[in-house]
Design an enzyme around this catalytic site. Structure first.
Site, PDB file in Angstrom:
ATOM      1  N   LYS A 141      -2.012  -5.775 -10.252  1.00 21.72           N
ATOM      2  CA  LYS A 141      -3.147  -5.937 -11.171  1.00 21.72           C
ATOM      3  C   LYS A 141      -3.360  -4.697 -12.038  1.00 21.72           C
ATOM      4  O   LYS A 141      -4.469  -4.216 -12.224  1.00 21.72           O
ATOM      5  CB  LYS A 141      -4.418  -6.288 -10.393  1.00 21.72           C
ATOM      6  N   ARG A 142      -2.281  -4.195 -12.605  1.00 23.38           N
ATOM      7  CA  ARG A 142      -2.361  -3.020 -13.452  1.00 23.38           C
ATOM      8  C   ARG A 142      -2.874  -3.392 -14.841  1.00 23.38           C
ATOM      9  O   ARG A 142      -2.744  -4.529 -15.288  1.00 23.38           O
ATOM     10  CB  ARG A 142      -0.983  -2.354 -13.564  1.00 23.38           C
TER      11      ARG A 142
END
Length: 273
Positions: free
Chosen positions: A101-102
């Site tokens: 979830k960058r």
């Protein structure tokens, strides 16, 4: 040129008759009895190796969640790297999705992309679109990998922001990612199975060609059949806890993971015809 993530997905989907993605979320406190690797790192590796072995005949993809590795410090990242090699050995055709979830400015995003696609050699990574399309572009530049963007997530807090506005924010994200996917062909979206089937249908209408990664089936209570009826077969169905933590002892854990994966895949197959 290497084949695209989507081409590999389609080939493995056809080969296994499956849409299953196995989430690998190793909580040391929940690991069944019978695993003793001498330390927590090797114990977790033994456990995850068994899960991969048990589910390999059914899994199109595996999705290690980075939080469960990062909390173990530097050894946890070595564990993550080793796990990728274990998956490549046991299930060589399986896709590996880094659930990270960058989402950051372009220059930083470029190094995140290098980390997951070059250093760890993952096939895909989950991304947060809040900072905009330029934060996603460095990942999409890897034509043979997939950028899997959060659209409508399975947690209750999704209501706080994702469903605000007219049209709601999640549909604006869906439309934007569909447009980007038309250019690059390597975007996916995260669409939670705990959302109402009507929401999934609205996202599919807004993004008819973009594949979905769908969490929320199993422990979170999502309905598999209703989800697939709304989403169609251009998706991966992620299941984590229901496969990992269904038993108290190692032998039973392996059997439950294999049997659970088999039953899930059987339920998926009518939607592949």
């Amino acid at each position: 040129m290497a084949s695209s993530f989507h081409d590999r997905f389609v080939a493995r989907r056809a080969s296994l008759g499956s849409l299953l993605c196995v989430g690998l979320d190793p909580d040391p406190e929940k690991i069944p009895e019978g695993y003793d690797g001498g330390d927590i790192i090797n114990t977790v590796l033994l456990f995850l190796g068994d899960v991969v072995q048990a589910t390999a005949p059914y899994a199109v993809a595996y999705k290690p969640n980075l939080a469960f590795f990062e909390r173990l410090g530097s050894q946890g990242m070595i564990l993550f790297e080793t796990l990728i090699k274990v998956i490549r050995r046991i299930a060589p055709g399986a896709l590996i999705i880094a659930d990270a979830k960058r989402g950051d400015v372009g220059s930083t995003a470029a190094f995140y992309a290098k980390a997951f696609f070059e250093t760890y050699e993952c096939d895909a990574v989950t991304l947060n679109p809040y900072m905009g399309l330029d934060a996603l572009a460095p990942f999409a530049a890897y034509a043979d990998r997939a950028s899997i963007v959060l659209c409508h997530t399975s947690n209750s807090g999704a209501l706080d922001f994702q469903e605000t506005g007219d049209p709601p924010l999640y549909l604006r994200v869906a439309e934007a990612i569909e447009a980007e996917n038309a250019k690059t062909g390597n975007y996916w979206m995260v669409v939670g199975a705990t959302r109402a089937a009507d929401s999934i249908r609205r996202i599919r209408a807004a993004a008819p060609t973009t594949p979905f990664l769908i969490p929320g089936i199993g422990a979170q209570g999502g309905d598999l059949e209703a989800t697939l009826a709304a989403a169609g077969p251009n998706c991966l169905i992620n299941v984590s806890r229901a496969l990992l933590y269904g038993a108290e002892h190692r032998e039973a854990a392996v059997q439950i993971a294999a049997e659970g994966a088999r039953r899930l895949v059987e339920s998926m197959q009518p939607f592949l015809k």
